[in-house]
Scaffold this motif. Sequence first.
Motif, PDB file in Angstrom:
ATOM      1  N   LEU A 288     -20.503  28.589  45.190  1.00  0.00           N
ATOM      2  CA  LEU A 288     -21.277  28.051  44.041  1.00  0.00           C
ATOM      3  C   LEU A 288     -21.560  26.459  44.986  1.00  0.00           C
ATOM      4  CD1 LEU A 288     -21.984  27.868  41.249  1.00  0.00           C
ATOM      5  CD2 LEU A 288     -19.783  26.311  40.918  1.00  0.00           C
ATOM      6  N   LEU A 289     -22.845  26.075  44.598  1.00  0.00           N
ATOM      7  CA  LEU A 289     -22.934  24.648  44.849  1.00  0.00           C
ATOM      8  C   LEU A 289     -23.005  23.919  43.645  1.00  0.00           C
ATOM      9  CD1 LEU A 289     -24.403  22.560  46.419  1.00  0.00           C
ATOM     10  CD2 LEU A 289     -26.799  23.177  46.117  1.00  0.00           C
ATOM     11  N   LEU A 290     -21.848  22.999  43.893  1.00  0.00           N
ATOM     12  CA  LEU A 290     -21.592  22.049  42.656  1.00  0.00           C
ATOM     13  C   LEU A 290     -22.246  20.515  42.678  1.00  0.00           C
ATOM     14  CD1 LEU A 290     -19.585  21.768  40.245  1.00  0.00           C
ATOM     15  CD2 LEU A 290     -17.633  21.395  41.536  1.00  0.00           C
ATOM     16  N   GLU A 291     -22.783  20.103  41.812  1.00  0.00           N
ATOM     17  CA  GLU A 291     -23.264  18.761  41.868  1.00  0.00           C
ATOM     18  C   GLU A 291     -22.632  18.048  40.775  1.00  0.00           C
ATOM     19  OE1 GLU A 291     -27.269  17.926  42.576  1.00  0.00           O
ATOM     20  OE2 GLU A 291     -27.324  15.825  41.707  1.00  0.00           O
ATOM     21  N   ASN A 292     -21.785  16.998  40.889  1.00  0.00           N
ATOM     22  CA  ASN A 292     -21.086  16.129  40.123  1.00  0.00           C
ATOM     23  C   ASN A 292     -22.345  15.210  39.336  1.00  0.00           C
ATOM     24  OD1 ASN A 292     -18.149  16.565  39.086  1.00  0.00           O
ATOM     25  ND2 ASN A 292     -18.051  17.131  41.120  1.00  0.00           N
ATOM     26  N   CYS A 293     -22.064  14.756  38.259  1.00  0.00           N
ATOM     27  CA  CYS A 293     -22.869  13.832  37.503  1.00  0.00           C
ATOM     28  C   CYS A 293     -22.146  13.229  36.269  1.00  0.00           C
ATOM     29  CB  CYS A 293     -24.069  14.716  36.846  1.00  0.00           C
ATOM     30  SG  CYS A 293     -25.199  13.887  35.877  1.00  0.00           S
ATOM     31  N   SER A 294     -22.464  12.021  36.089  1.00  0.00           N
ATOM     32  CA  SER A 294     -21.620  11.380  34.829  1.00  0.00           C
ATOM     33  C   SER A 294     -22.662  10.157  34.287  1.00  0.00           C
ATOM     34  CB  SER A 294     -20.369  10.767  35.287  1.00  0.00           C
ATOM     35  OG  SER A 294     -20.153  10.093  34.073  1.00  0.00           O
ATOM     36  N   GLY A 295     -23.612  10.670  33.299  1.00  0.00           N
ATOM     37  CA  GLY A 295     -24.603   9.968  32.855  1.00  0.00           C
ATOM     38  C   GLY A 295     -25.449   9.267  34.009  1.00  0.00           C
ATOM     39  N   GLY A 296     -25.808   9.946  34.913  1.00  0.00           N
ATOM     40  CA  GLY A 296     -26.193   9.631  36.077  1.00  0.00           C
ATOM     41  C   GLY A 296     -25.231   9.488  37.239  1.00  0.00           C
ATOM     42  N   GLY A 297     -24.768   8.374  37.624  1.00  0.00           N
ATOM     43  CA  GLY A 297     -23.814   8.060  38.613  1.00  0.00           C
ATOM     44  C   GLY A 297     -22.601   7.553  38.454  1.00  0.00           C
ATOM     45  N   ALA A 298     -22.175   7.538  37.164  1.00  0.00           N
ATOM     46  CA  ALA A 298     -20.814   6.930  36.787  1.00  0.00           C
ATOM     47  C   ALA A 298     -19.418   7.386  37.534  1.00  0.00           C
ATOM     48  CB  ALA A 298     -20.693   6.726  35.556  1.00  0.00           C
ATOM     49  N   ARG A 299     -19.640   8.681  38.096  1.00  0.00           N
ATOM     50  CA  ARG A 299     -18.429   9.027  38.923  1.00  0.00           C
ATOM     51  C   ARG A 299     -19.022   9.511  40.319  1.00  0.00           C
ATOM     52  NH1 ARG A 299     -14.542  12.912  35.003  1.00  0.00           N
ATOM     53  NH2 ARG A 299     -16.204  14.532  35.758  1.00  0.00           N
ATOM     54  N   PHE A 300     -19.634   8.513  40.844  1.00  0.00           N
ATOM     55  CA  PHE A 300     -20.103   9.061  42.316  1.00  0.00           C
ATOM     56  C   PHE A 300     -18.943   8.199  43.154  1.00  0.00           C
ATOM     57  CE2 PHE A 300     -23.930   9.820  44.742  1.00  0.00           C
ATOM     58  CZ  PHE A 300     -23.337   9.836  46.065  1.00  0.00           C
ATOM     59  N   ASP A 301     -18.050   9.064  43.639  1.00  0.00           N
ATOM     60  CA  ASP A 301     -17.028   8.205  44.371  1.00  0.00           C
ATOM     61  C   ASP A 301     -16.451   9.402  45.112  1.00  0.00           C
ATOM     62  OD1 ASP A 301     -14.778   9.825  42.949  1.00  0.00           O
ATOM     63  OD2 ASP A 301     -15.362   8.655  41.281  1.00  0.00           O
ATOM     64  N   PRO A 302     -15.593   8.916  46.304  1.00  0.00           N
ATOM     65  CA  PRO A 302     -14.913   9.846  47.274  1.00  0.00           C
ATOM     66  C   PRO A 302     -13.992  11.100  46.515  1.00  0.00           C
ATOM     67  CG  PRO A 302     -14.150   7.622  47.960  1.00  0.00           C
ATOM     68  CD  PRO A 302     -15.230   7.640  46.413  1.00  0.00           C
ATOM     69  N   GLY A 303     -13.566  10.956  45.425  1.00  0.00           N
ATOM     70  CA  GLY A 303     -12.748  11.922  44.888  1.00  0.00           C
ATOM     71  C   GLY A 303     -13.470  13.013  44.431  1.00  0.00           C
ATOM     72  N   MET A 304     -14.644  12.705  43.929  1.00  0.00           N
ATOM     73  CA  MET A 304     -15.455  13.721  43.418  1.00  0.00           C
ATOM     74  C   MET A 304     -16.215  14.480  44.740  1.00  0.00           C
ATOM     75  SD  MET A 304     -14.580  13.477  40.451  1.00  0.00           S
ATOM     76  CE  MET A 304     -15.378  15.009  39.746  1.00  0.00           C
ATOM     77  N   LEU A 305     -16.362  13.627  45.723  1.00  0.00           N
ATOM     78  CA  LEU A 305     -16.907  14.393  46.758  1.00  0.00           C
ATOM     79  C   LEU A 305     -16.141  15.521  47.537  1.00  0.00           C
ATOM     80  CD1 LEU A 305     -18.986  11.469  48.628  1.00  0.00           C
ATOM     81  CD2 LEU A 305     -19.785  13.262  47.321  1.00  0.00           C
ATOM     82  N   TYR A 306     -14.663  15.315  47.158  1.00  0.00           N
ATOM     83  CA  TYR A 306     -13.844  16.657  47.689  1.00  0.00           C
ATOM     84  C   TYR A 306     -14.062  17.699  47.113  1.00  0.00           C
ATOM     85  CZ  TYR A 306      -9.226  18.079  49.029  1.00  0.00           C
ATOM     86  OH  TYR A 306      -7.875  18.620  49.492  1.00  0.00           O
ATOM     87  N   TYR A 307     -14.614  17.709  46.061  1.00  0.00           N
ATOM     88  CA  TYR A 307     -14.889  19.138  45.257  1.00  0.00           C
ATOM     89  C   TYR A 307     -16.745  19.218  45.408  1.00  0.00           C
ATOM     90  CZ  TYR A 307     -10.507  17.756  43.722  1.00  0.00           C
ATOM     91  OH  TYR A 307      -8.930  17.772  43.525  1.00  0.00           O
ATOM     92  N   SER A 308     -17.233  18.273  45.207  1.00  0.00           N
ATOM     93  CA  SER A 308     -18.839  18.828  45.181  1.00  0.00           C
ATOM     94  C   SER A 308     -19.596  17.930  46.455  1.00  0.00           C
ATOM     95  CB  SER A 308     -19.339  18.553  43.953  1.00  0.00           C
ATOM     96  OG  SER A 308     -19.357  17.048  43.726  1.00  0.00           O
ATOM     97  N   PRO A 309     -20.387  18.666  47.139  1.00  0.00           N
ATOM     98  CA  PRO A 309     -20.922  17.860  48.486  1.00  0.00           C
ATOM     99  C   PRO A 309     -22.067  16.990  47.918  1.00  0.00           C
ATOM    100  CG  PRO A 309     -21.884  20.216  48.111  1.00  0.00           C
ATOM    101  CD  PRO A 309     -20.792  20.081  47.081  1.00  0.00           C
ATOM    102  N   GLN A 310     -22.476  16.998  46.830  1.00  0.00           N
ATOM    103  CA  GLN A 310     -23.468  16.260  46.139  1.00  0.00           C
ATOM    104  C   GLN A 310     -23.284  15.478  44.903  1.00  0.00           C
ATOM    105  OE1 GLN A 310     -26.474  19.418  47.108  1.00  0.00           O
ATOM    106  NE2 GLN A 310     -27.307  19.121  44.622  1.00  0.00           N
TER     107      GLN A 310
END
Length: 729
Positions: free
Chosen positions: A521-543
Motif C-alpha cells: 500500500l502507498l500511504l499518504e498522511n494528511c491533516s486538514g492539509g499539512g497539520a501533521r507533516f512531521d518526521p513521526g508520520m514519515l516513518y509510516y508514510s513516504p509522503q
Amino acid sequence: MNIKFNEKTGLFKLDTANTSYVLGIVDKEGFLGHAYYGPKIEDDDVSYLMRIYENPKVPSVNDRDRSSFLDSFPTEISGNSVGDYRESSIVLTDKNGHSGNQFLYKNHRITLGKPEIPGLPATFAGDTNAMTLEIDAVDSVLGIEATLFYSVFMDSDAITRSVRVKNASSETVYLDKIMSLCLDMDDDNYNMLVLHGSWARERQMQYRQIGYGKQSVSSTRGESSHQEHPFMALTEKNATENSGKVYGFNFVYSGNFLAQVEKNQFDSLRIVMGIHPDNFRFRLSPGEEFYAPEVVMVFSDKGLGQMTRCYHDLYRNHLIRSAYLNRPRPILINNWEATYFDFDNEKLLDIAKEAKSCGIEMLVMDDGWFGKRNNDNSSLGDWQVNEAKLKGGLKKLVDEVNALGLKFGIWFEPEMISPDSDLYRAHPDWAIAIPQRQPCRSRNQYVLDLTRKEVRDYAYNCVASILRSANIEYVKWDMNRQLCDLGSTQLEKDCQGELMHRYVLAVYEMQGRLIHDFPDLLLENCSGGGARFDPGMLYYSPQIWCSDDTDAIERLGIQEGTALIYPLSTMGAHVSVCPNHTVGRVTPFSTRGNVALAGTFGYELDITKLSDAEKDEVRLQTELYHKYNELVRCGDYYRLASYRENGNFDSYAVIKKDKSEALITFVQVLNRPNCHSINLKIYGLDEKKTYKVENDDRTYHGSTLKNAGLLIQRPWGDFDSVLIHIKEA
Ligand code: GLA
C-alpha cells in the motif's frame, strides 16, 4: 563516526564526519555536563569549556555556592527545584507531592547500531552503520533512572538524542515533564529560525532575534499542527544558504511539543525540546518505563542549505521505511477540488477516462463515499460504502477504473466520529470528552478515543476491510480536527494526563499495523492539509499532503518551509484549477505544474472540464514528471532565491548526487518593467565540470555558474515560470 570515552577526564566525545559533540561526568557527585557542539575538533579534553575551574567551582570544592554552580553549569539533564532556575528537563512528583530532582551519572554503554524506541517512530541504522551512547543517570532519593541515548551515523552529520525514564523504586511516581533534549551552549549572537503557519499557510520560515528570557514554539493541539512546527534552528546572524553556523533541531513526534530557547543572565542558551508539559502527566508504577521521542540535531557550518541536505539524506536513508521511497509514485488525480462531496461512480469514471488519456496513473476517491456523507456534517465512523453514490459497490468501481489502466486510491479519516453517525449513536462514550461537559465540535466532529483498544480495533478494521474488498493501492489518511476536552472513560483518574501521548501512540500503532498488513500500500498522511507533516508520520508514510492550498504562489512559501527539513519526495503537491479555490488567484497552468513537480505530483481538478489546450499541457507535464522525477526524488536540493526575501522571484535547484544533472525551477512572482535579466548563482554543481544548459548554445563550468551566474531572461507576466535543465557536457 565514533564515540569515545576518556576514563581520565570523564568525557565522552561523539564524532560525525564533520561535527563533534562533547559531554562529560563532572565532580564527585557525577553531574552530566555539556562541553561542546559544533565543527569537528581534535582534542578530547575540552572540559574547560564547562567553566568548572572558574568560580563558583564545583560543589565538592565550594558547596556554599552550590546554587551558583547549578544555575550556570551547562548540563545535559537539568534537574528541578534544587538550584538550577533555568528550564528543567525532567519533572517528577513523588508520593509526598514533592517534585525536586537531580539526575547524576551512574553508568554508561557504548554500542554499535541504534536501538529502536518501543512504540515510537525513530531513525534507524543497520548494526554497523551507527553507534550509540547510553548514559544512565539516577536520582537516588526518588530511585528513578533516566537513560540518555545519543546516536551518530556512518553517513550523516546528524546526532540523535532520546530519553528513557524508569521507575526503579518501590513507589508510584508521576512524570510531569520530560524534555528529550536539553542542550546548553554559549550564545554567539544567534537568531532563531522557526516555521509558523495556519490552515492553507503551513510552515512559513520566520527569523526571530533571541532575547533574554524564554522564547519558544509549541503545540498543545494533539498534533504537530499547522500553527507551529516541531523544529527550531539557531543561526548565526549573517548565516546564508551557503555560509555560517546553523544548529537544527527536529522532533520525531506527531503530537504536542515544546521547542524552546532560553537566554540567561550569563549570556548562555538552554535549548529544550520534548513533549509539551501542558496536560501531560504519566503515572509510573514501580518497574515501569517511559520512552520520550527522539530529537534530530544537525550542525552545519556551511549555512542553511547544508543543514537541509543533511536532514533530507538522513530521512531518506534512515527514517522513511516505505518501499515507495525509491520508486516513482503514480501520478494521481484526486476528486476533492473537482467534485467535493458531489460525485457518483459515473462522474469518477469520466474523470478516470480523461485522466488516462493524459498520462495520469491513479484515481483517488476523496471524502464523501461512505455513510450518508453528502457534506462534512455527518457519517465519520460509518465506513460503509454509500451505494447511492457508488452504484454496484466499491469493487465494481475499482475494477472499472483498473480496466481503464488506472490504479485506485481512497480517502479515510479513521480517527474521527461525527455526532451524526450510527457509530456515535451506538457508542457516544467512544468520543474524547470530559463527563458533564459538552465537548467542543470542530468541523462538526469529535475525535475517537483511540487510547481504548476496542475503539482502535474498530477504526482499524473499518479501514482494513474496505482495503480487502477491492484492489485499492493507495490510502490518504486524513485527520481534520485537533484534540480538546481531554477525557477518556477508560483511563483512571490519575492517568487522564496520559491521554494526548497515548493518542499519538495509538495512531502510530494503527499506521504500523496498516503498513504491516498491506505491505504494497502507498500511504499518504494528511491533516486538514499539512497539520501533521512531521518526521513521526514519515516513518509510516513516504509522503504527506503538504497543504490544502494548491495555489502555485502560496505553495512557494509552503514548500520552501517544508523542504527546509523534509525531502521533496515527501511533499504531496498537485495542480488545481483557477481561480484557485483557496486564494482566488489565477496563475498559468504551466506554473502550477512546474511548482507541483517539486513534490509527489498529481492533479486535484475536474479534468473533464479542462480545455483541449490545458489537456495538452497535462500531457506535457506528465511527461516532464517522468523525465525529472528521479532527479527530484533522489537529488540534492538548493534554495537559490526566495520570494519571501526578494519579493519578486523564487528559484531552487535539484542536483543529481553525482553532479551530472540539475533541474532549476524559476518562478517570477511579480513582473517588473524595464529590468535586466536576472543573474542567478547556481550553487551545488561540480566547479570543475562543464555543463550544457538546455536551449543555450554555450557551455559553462560549474565554477562559472556558481560565481559568475546564469542569466535568466524574465518570463513574460506575473506568476510565469521556467524549468531550466542542465547536464554535464
Ligand atoms: C482535508 C484534506 C483535503 C480533503 C478534505 C476532505 O481538508 O486536507 O485534501 O481530503 O479534508 O474532507
